[in-house]
Every structure is written in C-alpha cells, then in structure tokens.
Design a protein around this motif. Structure first.
Motif, PDB file in Angstrom:
ATOM      1  N   VAL A 160       0.713  -1.288  -0.119  1.00  0.00           N
ATOM      2  CA  VAL A 160      -0.007  -0.080   0.123  1.00  0.00           C
ATOM      3  C   VAL A 160       1.034   1.261   0.068  1.00  0.00           C
ATOM      4  O   VAL A 160       1.306   1.603   0.799  1.00  0.00           O
ATOM      5  CB  VAL A 160      -0.785   0.085   1.376  1.00  0.00           C
ATOM      6  N   SER A 161       1.256   1.637  -1.255  1.00  0.00           N
ATOM      7  CA  SER A 161       2.330   2.637  -1.237  1.00  0.00           C
ATOM      8  C   SER A 161       1.807   3.738  -0.594  1.00  0.00           C
ATOM      9  O   SER A 161       2.762   4.665  -0.074  1.00  0.00           O
ATOM     10  CB  SER A 161       2.549   2.942  -3.015  1.00  0.00           C
ATOM     11  N   GLY A 162       0.603   4.371  -0.866  1.00  0.00           N
ATOM     12  CA  GLY A 162       0.106   5.511  -0.544  1.00  0.00           C
ATOM     13  C   GLY A 162       0.165   5.716   1.284  1.00  0.00           C
ATOM     14  O   GLY A 162       0.625   6.636   1.809  1.00  0.00           O
ATOM     15  N   LEU A 163       0.094   4.584   1.749  1.00  0.00           N
ATOM     16  CA  LEU A 163       0.140   4.652   3.330  1.00  0.00           C
ATOM     17  C   LEU A 163       1.534   4.664   3.665  1.00  0.00           C
ATOM     18  O   LEU A 163       1.757   5.152   4.596  1.00  0.00           O
ATOM     19  CB  LEU A 163      -0.451   3.055   3.641  1.00  0.00           C
ATOM     20  N   PHE A 164       2.482   4.030   2.869  1.00  0.00           N
ATOM     21  CA  PHE A 164       3.857   4.199   3.323  1.00  0.00           C
ATOM     22  C   PHE A 164       4.340   5.552   3.306  1.00  0.00           C
ATOM     23  O   PHE A 164       5.025   5.923   4.164  1.00  0.00           O
ATOM     24  CB  PHE A 164       4.523   3.152   2.341  1.00  0.00           C
ATOM     25  N   MET A 165       3.813   6.371   2.321  1.00  0.00           N
ATOM     26  CA  MET A 165       4.059   7.833   2.221  1.00  0.00           C
ATOM     27  C   MET A 165       3.739   8.588   3.569  1.00  0.00           C
ATOM     28  O   MET A 165       4.201   9.460   3.842  1.00  0.00           O
ATOM     29  CB  MET A 165       3.825   8.350   0.877  1.00  0.00           C
ATOM     30  N   VAL A 166       2.331   8.157   3.702  1.00  0.00           N
ATOM     31  CA  VAL A 166       1.615   8.847   4.712  1.00  0.00           C
ATOM     32  C   VAL A 166       2.465   8.821   6.130  1.00  0.00           C
ATOM     33  O   VAL A 166       2.831   9.676   6.713  1.00  0.00           O
ATOM     34  CB  VAL A 166       0.289   8.542   4.816  1.00  0.00           C
ATOM     35  N   TYR A 167       2.732   7.420   6.369  1.00  0.00           N
ATOM     36  CA  TYR A 167       3.803   6.925   7.554  1.00  0.00           C
ATOM     37  C   TYR A 167       4.967   7.904   7.763  1.00  0.00           C
ATOM     38  O   TYR A 167       5.314   8.614   8.417  1.00  0.00           O
ATOM     39  CB  TYR A 167       3.909   5.561   7.638  1.00  0.00           C
ATOM     40  N   THR A 168       5.586   8.045   6.080  1.00  0.00           N
ATOM     41  CA  THR A 168       6.929   8.369   6.147  1.00  0.00           C
ATOM     42  C   THR A 168       6.768   9.853   6.375  1.00  0.00           C
ATOM     43  O   THR A 168       7.601  10.660   7.288  1.00  0.00           O
ATOM     44  CB  THR A 168       7.289   8.307   4.932  1.00  0.00           C
ATOM     45  N   ASN A 169       5.758  10.585   6.008  1.00  0.00           N
ATOM     46  CA  ASN A 169       5.610  12.097   6.020  1.00  0.00           C
ATOM     47  C   ASN A 169       4.917  12.670   7.352  1.00  0.00           C
ATOM     48  O   ASN A 169       5.310  13.808   7.917  1.00  0.00           O
ATOM     49  CB  ASN A 169       4.745  12.669   4.648  1.00  0.00           C
ATOM     50  N   PHE A 170       4.179  11.823   7.965  1.00  0.00           N
ATOM     51  CA  PHE A 170       3.540  12.158   9.148  1.00  0.00           C
ATOM     52  C   PHE A 170       4.140  11.457  10.527  1.00  0.00           C
ATOM     53  O   PHE A 170       3.832  11.965  11.644  1.00  0.00           O
ATOM     54  CB  PHE A 170       2.180  12.322   9.181  1.00  0.00           C
ATOM     55  N   LEU A 171       4.746  10.249  10.449  1.00  0.00           N
ATOM     56  CA  LEU A 171       5.165   9.819  11.755  1.00  0.00           C
ATOM     57  C   LEU A 171       6.589   9.716  11.718  1.00  0.00           C
ATOM     58  O   LEU A 171       6.873  10.396  12.817  1.00  0.00           O
ATOM     59  CB  LEU A 171       4.568   8.238  11.652  1.00  0.00           C
ATOM     60  N   THR A 172       7.325   9.061  10.983  1.00  0.00           N
ATOM     61  CA  THR A 172       8.788   9.062  11.209  1.00  0.00           C
ATOM     62  C   THR A 172       9.301   8.518   9.856  1.00  0.00           C
ATOM     63  O   THR A 172       8.615   7.777   8.999  1.00  0.00           O
ATOM     64  CB  THR A 172       9.013   8.054  12.336  1.00  0.00           C
ATOM     65  N   LYS A 173      10.566   8.597   9.638  1.00  0.00           N
ATOM     66  CA  LYS A 173      11.312   8.055   8.668  1.00  0.00           C
ATOM     67  C   LYS A 173      12.056   6.907   8.873  1.00  0.00           C
ATOM     68  O   LYS A 173      12.824   6.858   9.931  1.00  0.00           O
ATOM     69  CB  LYS A 173      12.263   9.023   7.875  1.00  0.00           C
ATOM     70  N   LEU A 174      11.988   5.746   8.153  1.00  0.00           N
ATOM     71  CA  LEU A 174      12.645   4.545   8.385  1.00  0.00           C
ATOM     72  C   LEU A 174      13.874   4.843   7.563  1.00  0.00           C
ATOM     73  O   LEU A 174      14.140   5.492   6.899  1.00  0.00           O
ATOM     74  CB  LEU A 174      11.942   3.330   7.822  1.00  0.00           C
ATOM     75  N   ASP A 175      15.067   3.998   8.177  1.00  0.00           N
ATOM     76  CA  ASP A 175      16.511   3.957   7.669  1.00  0.00           C
ATOM     77  C   ASP A 175      16.804   2.911   6.583  1.00  0.00           C
ATOM     78  O   ASP A 175      17.622   3.215   5.880  1.00  0.00           O
ATOM     79  CB  ASP A 175      17.443   3.852   8.698  1.00  0.00           C
ATOM     80  N   GLY A 176      15.534   2.486   5.964  1.00  0.00           N
ATOM     81  CA  GLY A 176      15.581   1.587   4.676  1.00  0.00           C
ATOM     82  C   GLY A 176      14.792   0.426   4.831  1.00  0.00           C
ATOM     83  O   GLY A 176      14.252  -0.033   5.882  1.00  0.00           O
ATOM     84  N   ILE A 177      14.118   0.215   3.722  1.00  0.00           N
ATOM     85  CA  ILE A 177      13.248  -0.977   3.435  1.00  0.00           C
ATOM     86  C   ILE A 177      13.961  -1.750   2.351  1.00  0.00           C
ATOM     87  O   ILE A 177      14.105  -1.343   1.104  1.00  0.00           O
ATOM     88  CB  ILE A 177      11.759  -0.481   2.929  1.00  0.00           C
ATOM     89  N   TYR A 178      14.142  -2.989   2.581  1.00  0.00           N
ATOM     90  CA  TYR A 178      14.996  -3.898   1.609  1.00  0.00           C
ATOM     91  C   TYR A 178      14.004  -5.229   1.266  1.00  0.00           C
ATOM     92  O   TYR A 178      13.327  -5.798   2.302  1.00  0.00           O
ATOM     93  CB  TYR A 178      16.307  -4.354   2.170  1.00  0.00           C
ATOM     94  N   TYR A 179      13.893  -5.645   0.237  1.00  0.00           N
ATOM     95  CA  TYR A 179      13.301  -6.657  -0.516  1.00  0.00           C
ATOM     96  C   TYR A 179      14.011  -7.787  -0.976  1.00  0.00           C
ATOM     97  O   TYR A 179      15.066  -7.471  -1.682  1.00  0.00           O
ATOM     98  CB  TYR A 179      12.266  -6.287  -1.323  1.00  0.00           C
ATOM     99  N   PHE A 180      13.722  -9.022  -1.032  1.00  0.00           N
ATOM    100  CA  PHE A 180      14.187 -10.036  -1.590  1.00  0.00           C
ATOM    101  C   PHE A 180      13.603  -9.766  -3.072  1.00  0.00           C
ATOM    102  O   PHE A 180      14.199 -10.174  -4.142  1.00  0.00           O
ATOM    103  CB  PHE A 180      13.780 -11.511  -1.053  1.00  0.00           C
TER     104      PHE A 180
END
Length: 296
Positions: free
Chosen positions: A244-264
């Motif tokens: 859910v990319s929109g939710l990810f951006m909302v969390y990033t902009n209004f909650l906090t920023k993670l230091d990285g997300i990594y996928y296989f």
C-alpha cells in the motif's frame, strides 16, 4: 535425516542448513508439481494428487533457480561473496544478482515445500520463522555481530502498578564484537531490524515501533525493514500486489522515517520515484549500505 515435512518445520541455525533443505525441496518438487499458470513474470504452481489440489505461492521465474545442480553452484558463489564482503565491502552487479537469486530460491523453495506438505496455518508461521532465521544466518556468515533482543518497556497503570511491555526486535545488528544493547536499553550505533515476509498489515507496526523505541531510549535509533515480497496469489490463477504505497508515504511524512526498506523481490512500485530512494534489493543492503550504517 528427518522426513522433509519435519525438516521444513525445524529451526535453522546456519546457512548450510538452508542449503541442505533447499536441495531436498528442489529434488522433491518435480515429483509432486502437476502444472502451473504464468502471470506477470510469476509461476503459479499447483499439485493435484489423490484428488487433492494444493497451490504454491507465486514464484518469480527470473529469480528462482529450479535445478539442484545449478543451485549448488550459485550457493558456492554466494558463500564466497559473503566471506569476501568482510574485506572488500562492495560487490559487482553480477555478485548482487547471485545474492538475490540464491537467497530468493532458498526462501521460496522453503515456502513451496511448506505449502505442499504442511497445514496452512502452521505453514504461515514456519515460513516467517525460516525467513527470520535466513536473515540472521546471512548476517552471521558475513561475520557481523547480531542478536535477537526483547526490549522491556515499563509503564504504569491506573493504580500506579508498574507493568512491562515486551517489544520484540527481530534482530539487532552491531558494529561491535559484542551486542551492547540490552533488554532495557538500545545502543545508538546498533541497528534494529524488523523482518517480515510481507508488508501487508505489518508496515505500520515498523513505523510505530521506531517511534516507541526512540521515545523510550531517548535517542535516535536506526530501524530498517526487510521483506520477502509484496505479491500474493489471487484466486487460483492470478496475482495481486499488496504494497500500500500511499500508506507508506503517509507514515513517512507524518510519523517518522525509516532508515531503509529492503526486499528479496521488489514490488513494481518500489522501482519508481519516490519509493526507490527507500525501498531497495536486499543485496544492496548487505553489499553496500549496511557497512556504511555500521561505520557511521
């Protein structure tokens, strides 16, 4: 040697354990797979035996190594690369491809075996457990100190009684010879790792945990997330993406920023701006960014 269904459900403590398990599964699959459908670069395998039809999770065709002999060669290369990273702390495009394909094959072969041989409820739990163990095994193989830590956060209830909230951190990665974080405090130079097979219904927890941890330990704390993929079977012959990319951006902009997300296996959205700045292949973490994080 344990039966394959039992082996799939046993804890794995090192990378060679995963090699042995993967080879067993790759030899087993041709005997039980009845066919597959292909959708958007993924194969949807199924087994139809004795009147029972079972479906396997989506397998990305250009990342999954099907032949046991080829997997063995890739695994040997993987070990050389991981050991080499202790010194060179960098890797070529070809080496990153070896990392991505080999680890993806290990995890998805494990998932496929569990899909076919174990009760679905138990299978989901064991897929997650094996994924956490695989990440720990890779970091350990690189010679990097790591440990699972359960942070105990005290809080008071109405009657002033103090209770403990246990905040489980899947892994702590450290630049030191020994972990300096404890059950009561986190070291600022160490990295908290959240390991999940998918971000579906779990992405928010990583952001909330970072906020909670920082408020409790009273200093900035680096937190990264590691995911297997964000794709699932849709009905019996299709796939859908679960990020859910929109939710990810909302969390990033209004909650906090993670230091990285990594996928296989990166979801398509993660390869576009602005997501590609934060969401990267797992190989990028262990060949480049992890050493930079640990040295800063």
């Amino acid at each position: 040697m344990a039966a394959l269904d039992k082996d799939l459900q046993k804890n794995k403590t090192c990378l060679n354990d995963f090699r042995d398990l993967t080879l067993r599964i790759l030899q087993y699959l041709p005997d039980v797979i009845s066919g597959y459908e292909e959708k958007k670069g993924y194969r949807l395998y199924y087994s139809d035996m004795a009147g029972t039809k079972k479906h396997v999770r989506p397998i990305k065709t250009d990342m999954f190594i099907q032949e046991p002999e080829e997997f063995s060669k890739y695994y040997e290369l993987l070990q050389k690369i991981l050991h080499g990273l202790k010194k060179q702390k960098a890797a070529s495009v070809e080496q990153k491809s070896v990392i991505d394909k080999t680890l993806y094959t290990i995890q998805q072969a494990t998932g496929a075996g569990l899909d076919l041989m174990v009760n679905p409820n138990s299978a989901r739990k064991h897929v997650g457990n094996r994924f956490e163990e695989l990440i720990k095994a890779v970091i350990t193989e690189m010679g990097i100190t790591n440990e699972r830590i359960v942070l105990q956060i005290p809080y008071k209830v109405e009657n002033e009684e103090t209770k403990i909230y246990k905040c489980e951190n899947d892994l702590i990665i450290s630049p030191f010879d020994e972990i300096k974080s404890t059950n009561h405090a986190l070291n600022e130079k160490e990295i908290v790792v959240s390991v999940k097979t998918t971000s579906k219904d779990r992405m928010g927890k990583i952001f909330i945990d970072k906020i909670l941890l920082e408020r409790f330990v009273k200093h900035p704390q680096r937190v990264i997330g590691i995911f297997l993929n964000d794709v699932q079977r849709k009905e019996n012959n299709n796939i859908s993406y679960t990020l859910v990319s929109g939710l990810f951006m909302v969390y990033t902009n209004f909650l906090t920023k993670l230091d990285g997300i990594y996928y296989f296996d990166l979801p398509p959205t993660a390869e576009k701006e602005p997501f590609k700045k934060t969401m990267k292949p797992f190989s990028e973490l262990i060949t480049n960014e992890l050493h930079a994080m640990l040295s800063s």
